[in-house]
Design a protein around this motif. Structure first.
Motif, PDB file in Angstrom:
ATOM      1  N   TYR A 274       6.355 -31.779  19.593  1.00  0.00           N
ATOM      2  CA  TYR A 274       5.984 -32.480  18.368  1.00  0.00           C
ATOM      3  C   TYR A 274       5.457 -31.518  17.319  1.00  0.00           C
ATOM      4  O   TYR A 274       5.393 -31.838  16.148  1.00  0.00           O
ATOM      5  CB  TYR A 274       4.935 -33.558  18.663  1.00  0.00           C
TER       6      TYR A 274
ATOM      7  N   HIS B  72      14.641 -41.016  12.655  1.00  0.00           N
ATOM      8  CA  HIS B  72      13.183 -40.848  12.657  1.00  0.00           C
ATOM      9  C   HIS B  72      12.815 -39.632  11.813  1.00  0.00           C
ATOM     10  O   HIS B  72      12.096 -38.742  12.263  1.00  0.00           O
ATOM     11  CB  HIS B  72      12.654 -40.657  14.080  1.00  0.00           C
TER      12      HIS B  72
ATOM     13  N   ARG C 102       8.724 -37.578  10.877  1.00  0.00           N
ATOM     14  CA  ARG C 102       8.032 -36.706  11.826  1.00  0.00           C
ATOM     15  C   ARG C 102       8.888 -35.503  12.185  1.00  0.00           C
ATOM     16  O   ARG C 102       8.381 -34.407  12.409  1.00  0.00           O
ATOM     17  CB  ARG C 102       7.659 -37.580  13.014  1.00  0.00           C
TER      18      ARG C 102
ATOM     19  N   ARG D 229       8.722 -32.748   9.477  1.00  0.00           N
ATOM     20  CA  ARG D 229       7.472 -31.964   9.465  1.00  0.00           C
ATOM     21  C   ARG D 229       7.604 -30.747  10.371  1.00  0.00           C
ATOM     22  O   ARG D 229       7.190 -29.650  10.024  1.00  0.00           O
ATOM     23  CB  ARG D 229       6.296 -32.831   9.914  1.00  0.00           C
TER      24      ARG D 229
ATOM     25  N   GLN E  56      13.068 -48.735   7.565  1.00  0.00           N
ATOM     26  CA  GLN E  56      12.504 -49.776   8.417  1.00  0.00           C
ATOM     27  C   GLN E  56      12.664 -49.402   9.882  1.00  0.00           C
ATOM     28  O   GLN E  56      13.579 -48.672  10.247  1.00  0.00           O
ATOM     29  CB  GLN E  56      13.236 -51.108   8.160  1.00  0.00           C
ATOM     30  N   ALA E  57      11.755 -49.933  10.721  1.00  0.00           N
ATOM     31  CA  ALA E  57      11.879 -49.701  12.159  1.00  0.00           C
ATOM     32  C   ALA E  57      13.087 -50.480  12.692  1.00  0.00           C
ATOM     33  O   ALA E  57      13.542 -51.446  12.077  1.00  0.00           O
ATOM     34  CB  ALA E  57      10.617 -50.132  12.872  1.00  0.00           C
TER      35      ALA E  57
ATOM     36  N   LEU F 266       7.589 -44.581  22.613  1.00  0.00           N
ATOM     37  CA  LEU F 266       8.483 -45.640  23.096  1.00  0.00           C
ATOM     38  C   LEU F 266       9.737 -45.569  22.228  1.00  0.00           C
ATOM     39  O   LEU F 266       9.734 -46.052  21.101  1.00  0.00           O
ATOM     40  CB  LEU F 266       7.809 -47.015  22.972  1.00  0.00           C
TER      41      LEU F 266
ATOM     42  N   LEU G 176       1.974 -36.788  15.647  1.00  0.00           N
ATOM     43  CA  LEU G 176       2.842 -37.902  16.022  1.00  0.00           C
ATOM     44  C   LEU G 176       3.143 -38.794  14.820  1.00  0.00           C
ATOM     45  O   LEU G 176       4.048 -39.619  14.883  1.00  0.00           O
ATOM     46  CB  LEU G 176       2.177 -38.742  17.120  1.00  0.00           C
ATOM     47  N   GLY G 177       2.375 -38.671  13.764  1.00  0.00           N
ATOM     48  CA  GLY G 177       2.654 -39.466  12.569  1.00  0.00           C
ATOM     49  C   GLY G 177       1.500 -40.329  12.103  1.00  0.00           C
ATOM     50  O   GLY G 177       1.609 -41.014  11.095  1.00  0.00           O
TER      51      GLY G 177
ATOM     52  N   ILE H 144      -0.976 -40.374  10.146  1.00  0.00           N
ATOM     53  CA  ILE H 144      -1.500 -39.562   9.056  1.00  0.00           C
ATOM     54  C   ILE H 144      -2.066 -40.506   8.006  1.00  0.00           C
ATOM     55  O   ILE H 144      -1.523 -41.586   7.770  1.00  0.00           O
ATOM     56  CB  ILE H 144      -0.375 -38.697   8.449  1.00  0.00           C
TER      57      ILE H 144
ATOM     58  N   GLU I 109      -0.330 -43.676   6.074  1.00  0.00           N
ATOM     59  CA  GLU I 109       0.874 -44.222   6.723  1.00  0.00           C
ATOM     60  C   GLU I 109       0.631 -45.668   7.167  1.00  0.00           C
ATOM     61  O   GLU I 109      -0.466 -46.013   7.624  1.00  0.00           O
ATOM     62  CB  GLU I 109       1.229 -43.389   7.962  1.00  0.00           C
TER      63      GLU I 109
ATOM     64  N   ARG J 182       3.100 -49.199  16.190  1.00  0.00           N
ATOM     65  CA  ARG J 182       4.175 -48.666  15.358  1.00  0.00           C
ATOM     66  C   ARG J 182       3.560 -47.890  14.215  1.00  0.00           C
ATOM     67  O   ARG J 182       2.620 -48.358  13.580  1.00  0.00           O
ATOM     68  CB  ARG J 182       5.034 -49.797  14.824  1.00  0.00           C
TER      69      ARG J 182
ATOM     70  N   GLY K 106       5.048 -45.799  10.854  1.00  0.00           N
ATOM     71  CA  GLY K 106       6.313 -45.497  10.187  1.00  0.00           C
ATOM     72  C   GLY K 106       7.439 -46.165  10.938  1.00  0.00           C
ATOM     73  O   GLY K 106       7.387 -47.363  11.192  1.00  0.00           O
ATOM     74  N   VAL K 107       8.455 -45.399  11.375  1.00  0.00           N
ATOM     75  CA  VAL K 107       9.567 -46.002  12.096  1.00  0.00           C
ATOM     76  C   VAL K 107       9.496 -45.709  13.601  1.00  0.00           C
ATOM     77  O   VAL K 107      10.421 -46.017  14.334  1.00  0.00           O
ATOM     78  CB  VAL K 107      10.928 -45.520  11.555  1.00  0.00           C
ATOM     79  N   SER K 108       8.410 -45.114  14.075  1.00  0.00           N
ATOM     80  CA  SER K 108       8.295 -44.790  15.504  1.00  0.00           C
ATOM     81  C   SER K 108       7.251 -45.666  16.177  1.00  0.00           C
ATOM     82  O   SER K 108       6.366 -46.203  15.518  1.00  0.00           O
ATOM     83  CB  SER K 108       7.892 -43.332  15.691  1.00  0.00           C
ATOM     84  N   THR K 109       7.370 -45.780  17.496  1.00  0.00           N
ATOM     85  CA  THR K 109       6.402 -46.556  18.268  1.00  0.00           C
ATOM     86  C   THR K 109       5.804 -45.673  19.350  1.00  0.00           C
ATOM     87  O   THR K 109       6.520 -44.914  19.995  1.00  0.00           O
ATOM     88  CB  THR K 109       7.098 -47.762  18.926  1.00  0.00           C
TER      89      THR K 109
END
Ligand code: GTP
Ligand code: MG
Lengths: 631, 71
Positions: A73, A110, A113, A116, A220-221, A446, B22-23, B25, B28, B46, B48-51
């Motif tokens: 990450y 995605h 992230r 970055r 969007q997710a 996930l 991980l986001g 921030i 967000e 969740r 942003g777009v990640s979980t």
């Protein structure tokens, strides 16, 4: 000698190109596509935990060494697998050169992230090419990332890729062809990796600007993932689905495998008869029929069950369900001092403890990692499946119990559960009597659900079949022949009564070991078969096949093993042997892996000791209880 | 909800950095999708777009404010 002529470098090591990116963005899929390798690809973070090198030949014939690395990450490592990546990037790894170029792999679905990390990679000073991966999924979700624009924003080349499609990396190949040619000569001395990491907040600001410029600031997710998780992560229904799924798998392993197993059995019998009929009575015939055909046939027959088990495991891995199962089990594991992070390493151990133990590199907390390594061998590995299946097939009647459930499948399920329960108990003991430790970290991604591609599943299964067949043709064959030798020589003295094997080396060894195993209800044939089983557990089955074929008097040698042992052992012995294999410490390659991963002999010795003790006690208890019930 | 601050706990000083990586921030959007049972742990969050799945202690390091409140 003229210095003006450019030096021919082609005999030197080819330029090294490293694939770097967030976990689960498709690095390994891309690596496989570029180098024609078949490394493991699956839909969860932390599949790759060590560096893997492959060779890519570009169209013009240049050779590039390509490096697949664990996902990270950031450039500040938090776990042993991320450490590997950061060490490679900084050139700190022993005997390892620094990459000449980086392919920064980015999951287009995605972006924030992932970009970055790319900013950090660019700051490191090595040449970077961005591979904008999963563009097929982005398109399916109704957006497109403009590679040319992104390239202008980042100041490095950007190419679109689809790592799971044949020819999905053409643009990347073209870029590598040019990129490496001009960049290798430069060899910019790079700054320290940690210094390039930077502040995520600064990078976040920059990424927001880039995304706005690309018109992608309102992503969007994934809707399907959100909906599915409403059900699959539901506190009540989620666990129900999980248990139902696992149960279905075990039922299928028995029910679906029946027919193909019958075919393989018939085929081995026919081969045995054929070879037996062609050869005159003698040593060669004994080696071929009693040793090789009886031994290998006994193991080969379990191929269908292994294929079915792996079919389901691959489905779970590719769909993205596994981290959800870890989510559901996190609380349960928290009760014994572990976290959901230990789930995937433990689950991998059902295939084989070795990749499972390797996968513990994704666990940040060293104590958690240690406990997970210690209990990983209690997960029933696929090499134990033949042993279980043989004994269950021979001793447990195939009948239906309430509700259409099959008794044999039920017993198999119970054996797997027995391993899991003892693992939980041991983790609990360590928690209560071991050293207290600091807070655990879960923070587990996930991922979005993917439809498993049947092509990938088919390839995965094929690999599994090949691994199994290679084991059968390699180590299992070798040990079987060795065992046949030990069980045949020396020949019995003149006028000896009883089968010849009792006078052989194997017979002597068996009687020597018998006092240790007699209290467990094992006879000397079983005791012998446990020895080669230390190199590969399946060999216990082929060893029994050989030993029994050689102890048989008369011409029932070609007979299948299951009815033979069913006739000669009592039920308590069979149950006791099953209990033994739940713990069975006998796998040398697992112990070697533990030594490598923990960096010392303490852990493997402790592991062998405690597993042996548990196996002995469990078998002893099982044998006593079963004997008193049966009499 | 919007992330307003990210911190660490004394036992794990690296958490703030990791959560940001991980986001999580400042600024967000975040949402808790699911809580495990029993004990409401772990949380599926969740950002942003990640979980991500977080333990309670980890989630507690992420302070949030309602999205409507402006900047
Ligand atoms: N649809 C689609 N799926 C992809 C693509 N690239 C990878 N995948 C899938 O994404 C998942 C992750 O791929 P991997 O190659 O294992 O990812 P990785 O980056 O090596 O992951 P780690 O080793 O965990 O860091 C797998 O399920 C792949 O099948 C792509 O371009 N399109
Ligand atoms: Mg990988």
């Amino acid at each position: 000698m003229s210095t003006a002529v450019p030096v021919d470098m082609s005999h030197l090591a080819p330029p090294l190109v490293a694939l770097v990116g967030n976990p689960n963005c498709g690095k390994t899929a891309l690596f496989n596509l570029l180098t024609g390798s078949r490394q493991k690809v699956a839909n969860y973070a932390g599949v790759t935990v060590e560096r893997k090198e492959g060779v890519l030949r570009t169209r013009s014939g240049r050779r590039l060494a390509v490096l697949d690395l664990p996902g990270t990450y950031s450039l500040v490592p938090h776990s042993p697998d991320e450490q590997v990546t950061c060490d490679v990037l900084s050139g700190r790894l022993q005997g390892e050169r620094r990459p000449d170029m980086i392919i920064a792999v980015v999951d287009a679905t995605h972006l924030p992230r992932q970009l970055r990390l790319v900013l950090g990679l660019i700051r490191m000073g090595l040449p970077v090419v961005v591979a904008l991966n999963m563009t097929d999924l982005a398109r399916a979700r109704g957006f497109e990332v403009d590679a040319a624009k992104l390239s202008r924003e980042l100041g490095v080349p950007v190419v679109s890729t689809v790592a799971v499609k044949a020819r999905g990396a053409e643009a990347l190949l073209a870029e590598l062809e040019q990129g490496v040619a001009k960049d290798v000569a430069l060899r910019i001395p790079a700054q320290a990796v940690a210094a390039a990491a930077g502040d995520p907040r600064e990078d976040h600001r920059r990424v927001r600007e880039i995304l706005t410029a690309l018109g992608l600031d309102a992503l969007q997710a994934h809707t399907f993932t959100m909906r599915a998780d409403q059900l699959l992560l539901n506190p009540v229904l989620g666990p129900v689905v999980l248990v139902a799924l696992l149960f279905l798998i075990f039922q299928a392993v028995f029910a679906w495998a029946e027919a193909p197993m019958g075919w393989i059995e018939a085929a081995t019998g026919a081969v045995g008869d054929l070879v037996g009929g062609l050869l005159p009575e003698g040593l060669l015939r004994s080696l071929l029929v009693d040793g090789i055909v009886a031994g290998l046939g006994g193991v080969l027959v379990f191929l269908p069950q292994i294929v079915i088990l792996f079919f389901f495991i691959l489905l779970l891995e590719e769909s993205g369900y596994l981290p959800r199962a870890a989510f559901l089990l996190d609380r349960l594991m928290g009760g014994v001092g572990l976290s959901g992070r230990s789930f995937i390493p433990l689950l991998s151990s059902f295939a084989c403890a070795i990749p499972g133990i390797m996968a513990t590199r994704t666990i940040q907390n060293p104590r958690d990692r240690w406990v997970t390594i210690m209990i990983a061998p209690l997960m029933t590995c696929s090499a134990r499946l033949p042993v279980y299946a043989l004994l269950i097939g021979a001793f447990i009647p195939a009948r239906e119990v309430a509700g259409g459930l099959e008794l044999q499948g039920l017993v198999l399920f119970a054996l797997y559960i027995a391993g899991i329960v003892s693992a939980i108990a041991i983790a609990w003991l360590v928690k209560h009597f071991g050293a207290r430790d600091r807070t655990q970290t879960l923070m587990m991604e996930l991922p979005d659900y993917h439809w498993p591609s049947m092509r990938n599943i088919a390839i995965g299964l094929w690999q599994r079949v090949m691994i199994f067949l290679r084991r059968v043709g390699g180590i299992i064959l070798a040990l079987t022949v060795l065992l046949w030798f030990l069980a045949t020589f020396p020949a019995p003295p003149e006028g000896a009564a009883g089968p010849a094997i009792e006078y052989s080396f194997a017979g002597m060894l068996g009687s020597f070991m018998l006092p240790l195993f007699e209290p467990l209800g094992f006879n000397w044939q079983i005791a012998i078969s446990l020895v080669p089983g230390m190199a590969a557990r399946e060999v216990a089955v082929s060893a029994l096949g050989t030993v029994y074929a050689l102890s048989a008097t008369g011409d029932d040698t070609a007979e299948a093993l299951a009815p033979l042992i069913a006739a000669s052992w009592g039920l308590p012995t069979a149950l006791s042997l099953l209990a033994w294999f739940v713990f069975a410490p006998q796998c040398l390659s697992t112990l070697a892996t533990v030594r490598r991963e923990t960096g010392g002999w303490r852990a493997p010795l402790l592991m062998a000791g405690y597993l042996f003790g548990l196996a002995w006690l469990a078998s002893f208890a099982t044998f006593r209880i079963a004997s008193s019930c049966c009499s | 909800m919007i992330v307003s601050a990210v911190s660490s706990i004394a036992d794990a000083p690296e958490w703030a950095t990791r959560l940001r990586e991980l986001g999580f921030i400042e600024g967000e959007p975040v949402a808790v999708l699911r809580r495990g049972q029993p004990g409401g742990e772990p949380l599926a969050v969740r950002v942003g777009v990640s979980t991500f799945a977080l333990r309670k202690a980890e989630a507690a390091c992420v302070r949030v404010r309602p999205a409507a409140e402006g900047r």
